[in-house]
Scaffold this motif. Sequence first.
Motif, PDB file in Angstrom:
ATOM      1  N   PHE A  62       0.815  -1.205   0.000  1.00  0.00           N
ATOM      2  CA  PHE A  62       0.000   0.000   0.000  1.00  0.00           C
ATOM      3  C   PHE A  62       0.851   1.258   0.000  1.00  0.00           C
ATOM      4  N   LEU A  63       2.032   1.155   0.604  1.00  0.00           N
ATOM      5  CA  LEU A  63       2.935   2.307   0.621  1.00  0.00           C
ATOM      6  C   LEU A  63       3.362   2.681  -0.793  1.00  0.00           C
ATOM      7  N   PHE A  64       3.870   1.686  -1.527  1.00  0.00           N
ATOM      8  CA  PHE A  64       4.328   1.963  -2.892  1.00  0.00           C
ATOM      9  C   PHE A  64       3.177   2.331  -3.805  1.00  0.00           C
ATOM     10  N   THR A  65       2.035   1.619  -3.622  1.00  0.00           N
ATOM     11  CA  THR A  65       0.878   1.929  -4.453  1.00  0.00           C
ATOM     12  C   THR A  65       0.362   3.324  -4.131  1.00  0.00           C
ATOM     13  N   GLY A  66       0.301   3.632  -2.844  1.00  0.00           N
ATOM     14  CA  GLY A  66      -0.175   4.944  -2.425  1.00  0.00           C
ATOM     15  C   GLY A  66       0.721   6.064  -2.928  1.00  0.00           C
ATOM     16  N   LEU A  67       2.026   5.849  -2.839  1.00  0.00           N
ATOM     17  CA  LEU A  67       2.975   6.863  -3.322  1.00  0.00           C
ATOM     18  C   LEU A  67       2.789   7.098  -4.816  1.00  0.00           C
ATOM     19  N   SER A  68       2.646   5.995  -5.558  1.00  0.00           N
ATOM     20  CA  SER A  68       2.450   6.123  -7.009  1.00  0.00           C
ATOM     21  C   SER A  68       1.139   6.828  -7.318  1.00  0.00           C
TER      22      SER A  68
END
Lengths: 332, 433
Positions: free
Chosen positions: B239-245
């Motif tokens: 979710f961190l990487f997806t959220g950042l993207s």
Amino acid sequence: MPPLCSTSPTVHPGRQVLQICVVIQFLRRTWRQFIGLCIYLLVCSFIWSPVVDSASSNFNSGNDRTVHPIKKFVMQSYFDRHRELHDLVFDNFVSQEVNVGLFQVLPENHDFVPRLSVLKRNLIGEGSHRHVSTLLKFQSQQSQSSSQLLSSSCDLIVIERLPTGVFADPFELQRLVQRGVFNDVDVFGDTNLELPSFLSKRSAVEIHLAVDPNKLLEPTDINIELPLHARYQPLNESGYSTVELGMPDILVRCSTMEKSENQNCFFKVTNNDADVQYGADVIWRIPSGKKAHSDLVFAITFSAALLSTLVIVLSSLEYSKTRRVGNDSKQS
Amino acid sequence: MRSLEFTSLLLFSAIFRVILIIYGEWQDAHMEVNYTDVDYLVFSDAASLMASGDSPYKRTTYRYSPLLAFLLIPNSLIHRSWGKFIFSASDLLVGYFIHFILQQRKVPKKLSNYCVMTWLFNPFTFTIGTRGNCEPVVCAMILWIIICLMKGNVLQSAFWYGLIVHFRIYPIIYAIPMVLILDPDFFPSDQKPILKNWTAAQAERLHDGNYLYTLHNLFKCIFTRNRLIFGLVSAVVFFLFTGLSYYLYGWEFLHEALLYHLTRTDPRHNFSIYFYHIYLHYGYDISVMEKLISFLPQFMVQLVLIFYFAKDLPFCLFAQTVAFVAFNKVITAQYFVWFFCLLPLILPWSKMKLKWNGMLCILSWIGAQIHWLMWGYLLEFKGKNVFFELWVASLVFHAANVNVLTMVIRHHRFSSFFLGLKDAKSKNVAKHE
């Protein structure tokens, strides 16, 4: 000084040198196998690269130029004002552009009208990837405006309005520009290259070729080949859809430096009295799915999926049973 | 001398890949047909867009995580082949990881080298990396996750797992076996797991009801410390990487990189048995019933394979990947690399001999592919309506895939990845006696 790779036990070279010697001796023994391996790998890479390519190829492209220099492309001006490509609207647009530009450079009674003597159209190739070739032959004519033209730089602009059934790949066209085949080229309209034709809108390709204005008044041959690709067609009982390519719009745009200002004007190339020849196959037959297959394909596809699921489940079940049986017989 | 053999294999593979990359550049410049994959041009363009501060999703058909474009930014700064070198380096890293895993499980060196060669010298794999496809990076990450689990680094494996699911959705199918393997029997608190080594023995002693034991255990203690860490950390990372993207690139990212893959139905011809059905029904609404029927085979096969083989982790992952690719709605040649990287990990435990069962598997699989490609060529390059025949060829290829999977299952010597506490203790007792 003892030889570097001597195997005499009384010689003690440094550790790194010893390792290098070991490698060299190993290579000496196995070089033949290495050469054989090289040949095998090179052959495989030649065989496998088209396998990997044709299975994973898709027409990936996109129009990534979102800002065009102002008025560089005629089609850009068209799409700035209209959302879709319609033939009648486009014809009006072209005559407007041509009339507006005409009087800026040349006197009212100019007589420069490039005329074609021959216009030949042909569709070259087989399958989903073909080239449409256009052969233009200009008529020789005298023009009083020729002295003014000599100081201009002219572009031959060919506008291909494509039906929904086919498309052009902008990146392939850019590679042609890089190789010097065209001066410039761009694709306008629907540039989604993955959707089938019944979900696509029309697109147009604008090709620019630098041309010497004098050549337009002499019998010159200009040959243009445009690569095109077929979209997936709507279903058809006969198994083939036909797509017909119309005539291109050919314009000449000359720009002169007048009072340190760049002035453009357009001339529409007429082919009213030209010998227009269509090659027999400017009509493109593209394979399409048959609706009659629908039910059979549905039934067999899903049966095959269920059958193979059953096979895998049963194999796993049988495997676990044989493991337990094997163990029981071992322990008893 | 034996370890030198692996090093020289690796060196030779590296040199060969460099030569292929250089050759690829030459072919691109001088021949009509490009060596470089079209996808590589898509990545490069997206990377140069990102380098100039734009969204990589402005490049149509860029359907990956922004991380990939980020990785390829030096394409526009250093040289356009930077990406190919990265992918080929990952390719070699996969070879090294395979060697490492097999050595840790005490596979004899000669056998281990042969297994590594099935990856390093596989024509599919070296062309994939040198043509600019990003799959070797995915394979390297998956093997690294397996190595982390082997070493008992649950935290690290969870981090990389979350990252790889963000990068490429398909590893989500590995979630259940990975959670299952974090059994407290294998991962006792504060102790490293013990790997079960390779033996030449025919069959593994197993407790009765091996699988039910695992399932029972699962329900009893699904919330063990390791399983919780794995689940939470990987979810947070994802979710961190997806959220950042999403924060950086908005809906375009979500749609292109995630949703597209989940709802993809491409009517254009590919190896999948579903392609003709999708084309014939394209544009029409698909009923819920139909969606269910197309999802059910995939779902069932995955569950059954996990149920029976989860304890033998590499084999479970391999079988799941083969089945996933075979039952997928779209199959392209690059997907084969997903299970090629796991194949060397299971070969030492296979009873299948190259003569003639092994040869039969390989030849039938390759033969079915060539058969499909022949019809595909007639359709695409000769313009003949052979949709029906092409679809039959895809059924044949599907049958070949299923055949290979069942043959591999039948000839597999089940070997648990880790030693359970009881087994470890009894081994120690046996040692002391």
